[in-house]
Design an enzyme around this catalytic site. Sequence first.
Site, PDB file in Angstrom:
ATOM      1  N   GLU A   1     -60.477  15.692  54.855  1.00 30.84           N
ATOM      2  CA  GLU A   1     -59.495  15.420  54.493  1.00 30.84           C
ATOM      3  C   GLU A   1     -59.399  15.343  55.741  1.00 30.84           C
ATOM      4  O   GLU A   1     -58.663  16.063  56.212  1.00 30.84           O
ATOM      5  CB  GLU A   1     -59.019  15.529  53.501  1.00 30.84           C
TER       6      GLU A   1
ATOM      7  N   ASN B   1     -56.819  26.036  55.433  1.00 30.95           N
ATOM      8  CA  ASN B   1     -55.869  25.763  55.999  1.00 30.95           C
ATOM      9  C   ASN B   1     -54.542  26.579  56.286  1.00 30.95           C
ATOM     10  O   ASN B   1     -53.264  27.557  57.153  1.00 30.95           O
ATOM     11  CB  ASN B   1     -55.452  24.578  56.467  1.00 30.95           C
TER      12      ASN B   1
ATOM     13  N   ASP C   1     -49.488  29.125  56.106  1.00 29.41           N
ATOM     14  CA  ASP C   1     -50.717  28.466  57.653  1.00 29.41           C
ATOM     15  C   ASP C   1     -51.875  29.878  57.855  1.00 29.41           C
ATOM     16  O   ASP C   1     -50.945  31.031  58.089  1.00 29.41           O
ATOM     17  CB  ASP C   1     -50.048  27.999  58.334  1.00 29.41           C
TER      18      ASP C   1
ATOM     19  N   HIS D   1     -54.922  19.900  60.008  1.00 29.79           N
ATOM     20  CA  HIS D   1     -53.683  20.715  60.020  1.00 29.79           C
ATOM     21  C   HIS D   1     -54.060  22.392  60.823  1.00 29.79           C
ATOM     22  O   HIS D   1     -53.152  23.328  60.714  1.00 29.79           O
ATOM     23  CB  HIS D   1     -53.094  20.305  58.882  1.00 29.79           C
TER      24      HIS D   1
ATOM     25  N   ASP E   1     -60.285  20.412  52.854  1.00 36.89           N
ATOM     26  CA  ASP E   1     -59.248  20.253  53.065  1.00 36.89           C
ATOM     27  C   ASP E   1     -57.713  20.767  53.860  1.00 36.89           C
ATOM     28  O   ASP E   1     -58.184  21.549  54.981  1.00 36.89           O
ATOM     29  CB  ASP E   1     -58.487  21.237  51.755  1.00 36.89           C
TER      30      ASP E   1
END
Length: 523
Positions: free
Chosen positions: A271, A130, A203, A238, A234
């Site tokens: 996740e 991410n 990001d 997002h 992970d």
Amino acid sequence: MKKPFFIQVLLSIFIGQLCVVTVLNAQTTPRVSAWPRGVTYEIYVQSFADSDGDGKGDIKGMTSKLDYLKDLGVEGVWLMPMSPSPSYHKYDVTDYYGIDSAYGTIDDFKNFVEEAHKRNIKVVIDMVLNHSSSRNPWFLDASKNVNSPYRDYYVWTEMSDPQTQSQGNVTAGENRRRNHWTRLRGVDSNYFYYSQFGGNMPDLNFDNPKLRQEVFKIGRFWASEVKVDGFRLDAARHIFPDERPQDNHRWWEYFLQEMRKVNKDFYLIGEVWAPAEVVGPYLKGIPALFNFDMGSAIIKAVNTEKGDSLTIMHKKIRDFYKTINPDYVDATFLTNHDQNRIMSSVNNDVDKAKIAASILLTLPGSPYLYYGEEIGMQGKKPDQFIREPFLWDVKGKDKSRATWEAPRNSTDSTITPVALQMKDKNSIYSHYKTFIQLRNGSKALSYGAVEPVNLNNAALCAFVRLAEGESVLVLHNLSKSEVNVTVPDELKDYSKISFKNKDVTLRNNSLKMPAYSTVLLKK
Ligand code: CA
């Protein structure tokens, strides 16, 4: 800014290629339970086992403990990030193709993978895609130069963008976060970069096709050259901003497809830290997802001594997951490296920690254990105190113990090291090992469906696990008191005790279950 053309790109790639999910099969292994249905063990490398006495756990140390893991019954490991990083936790990567020198070398790690495979232990590594580190050479270059080839690896906006102003006026030289935007360092900087997890973790811009190609290259490197079996993804929800969940779902389908070109069995576990209804839609691209809802539900049940609704909830979640991907892997767990340890979540009550493990290891799913859970390690946030050094032996005799931090929770006075627990059949270690082996030896417990059983007693968590050729009635008493219960008529064929961990008796359909006991009945 994030560009809108991503959806069109993906659609063109997806058409006709949606059915890529491979059924993970088990035929070639001698044991009933084959990963990913078996137990996976999460390791924070820096705290697990130190091989060279510098105080930090490392890859060689971990390699020396593979026999320990094999003996415990573990079939996979998930290793928290190991790539070079300025932070102690390493969730901000500066070189996606490397191993942090504190942990060893890429050759050390290739050797680890080989040794794990010799023992039929699969290796899953944390993949933090991410965001990168703000000290990643890509970001350093991108932040210095608007014409950098890496500029569009990140997401930028300018001072005039109202998103950066939402918490008040930005004054010159200020570098504080504004929602998810961080102002670039430099007194007169006009630029902000998107950083969901703070300024040290800019990001990555997945709307940029060049970045996506880079990410595939990283994935292929670890899958084909290093030969890891899977990635733990992970912050999987997002990748694109929260208001674009469907782009997130599609991205992972795309990624899975690319990884399975390298290894048709490649495993992805994600996740997505959210309720089941948010987790579910990710299952097409990420066949295994952590079941955060069940983890909290088990802890709540154990603390309130009320277990009668647990399996009803679990079945409901699983039925929902199945509608999205029939081959989903339900990655159950109690707590992980981001949460207070299970022992601390039950106020250091050993009986409660044990019954939580008994429940986890008999319910359906692919259970994940967090290192140290099996010796009852304690830990409460902040994060570094839920990631304390594993205790292999008594102080003075413990040659593997990491010492990079002074533990606050799991110390020589609070925890019995594993070397001593192994000799004690009542230890929490022995409890874990017993239940892992019970599960590994049972097709019904490893693969079977679950049917909740209502016994009109809130203290009992009761269910049937049902596989071809094997069915088992499981009962857990979550209460601190003995419970007497009558096996209902429709289940009276389950008349033989096949396993018990305390003095459970069964006479004429009448079960007497001591506090915190578990019993398995078969026909
Ligand atoms: Ca070391």
